[in-house]
Design a protein around this motif. Structure first.
Motif: not given
Length: 228
Positions: A145-146, A220-222, A224-226, A228
């Motif tokens: 996913e990331l 960590k921000e990346l 969170k985007e995944k 959400n």
């Protein structure tokens, strides 16, 4: 709670393992250092006469792959999992420059890659994992996913590695470390089997001028985007 697979690829000495460890700890995920697995095979080769005249004896190493058992064991005092080779903790031994010389040549051997990739894919079957290496987003987990592709200049990476080795007490010169970094880059990007390339859907992450905390917060921000 939803869990994902986070694949962190990139050049040697970009700090992939450091960030991956911290990220996994922060998320409560499992961390797997695939580089440590290849380093363990290189260490085995050195210890078992699979290196002849500074060249890897591929035939001999391949014939002994079934004798190589690699696993990770969490160390609560250190806060991360250490790597074991045939039931021996080799976390320190695999980090020497001598082992580093043979990691990329060992990783070019298709039979070695096949054996380790199978183990890595099994580790991630339940997701909730952070794995770093050279081909995680392209071969091991192409559907992760990331995906993050870490990079930095060769000089920056050599300086980091040089400091790490010197702090540990190793007697080494900066030029030796830089030569090792450049050589590994060449081998990693030009090998026929699973060369180091940026996955099409990976996020390029140049950390040349970033602190560890800055890198961790950005990734960590990346995540969170995944999620959400």
């Amino acid at each position: 709670m939803k869990k994902i697979i986070i694949a962190i690829d990139g050049f040697s000495s970009t700090g992939k393992s450091t960030i991956a460890k911290k990220l996994a700890d922060n998320l409560g995920y499992i961390y797997v250092d695939t580089g440590a697995m290849y380093r363990s095979v290189a260490l085995y080769a050195l210890q078992n006469d699979c290196i002849v005249n500074e060249e890897v004896d591929e035939e001999k190493l391949i014939s002994e792959l079934d004798s190589i058992k690699i696993y990770f064991k969490y160390n609560p005092q250190l806060g991360f999992a250490e790597v074991f080779l045939n039931d021996e903790n080799v976390e320190s031994e695999i980090r020497t420059l001598e082992v580093s010389k043979y990691v990329s040549p060992v990783a070019t051997i298709s039979e070695v890659r096949k054996k380790l990739v199978e183990q890595q894919q099994e580790m991630g079957k339940d997701k909730g994992i952070v794995m770093d290496g050279r081909d995680i987003g392209t071969v091991v987990f192409p559907d992760a996913e990331l995906k993050i592709f870490m990079t930095a200049s060769a000089e920056t990476r050599a300086e980091r590695r040089y400091k790490e080795l010197r702090d540990r007490g190793d007697s080494i010169t900066f030029d030796e470390v830089l030569d090792n970094v450049v050589t590994r880059d060449r081998i990693d990007t030009s090998r026929e089997d699973s060369p180091l390339v940026k996955a099409k859907d990976a996020i390029e992450f140049d950390n040349s001028k970033m602190t560890i905390d800055q890198q961790l917060n950005a990734i960590k921000e990346l995540v969170k985007e995944k999620l959400n």
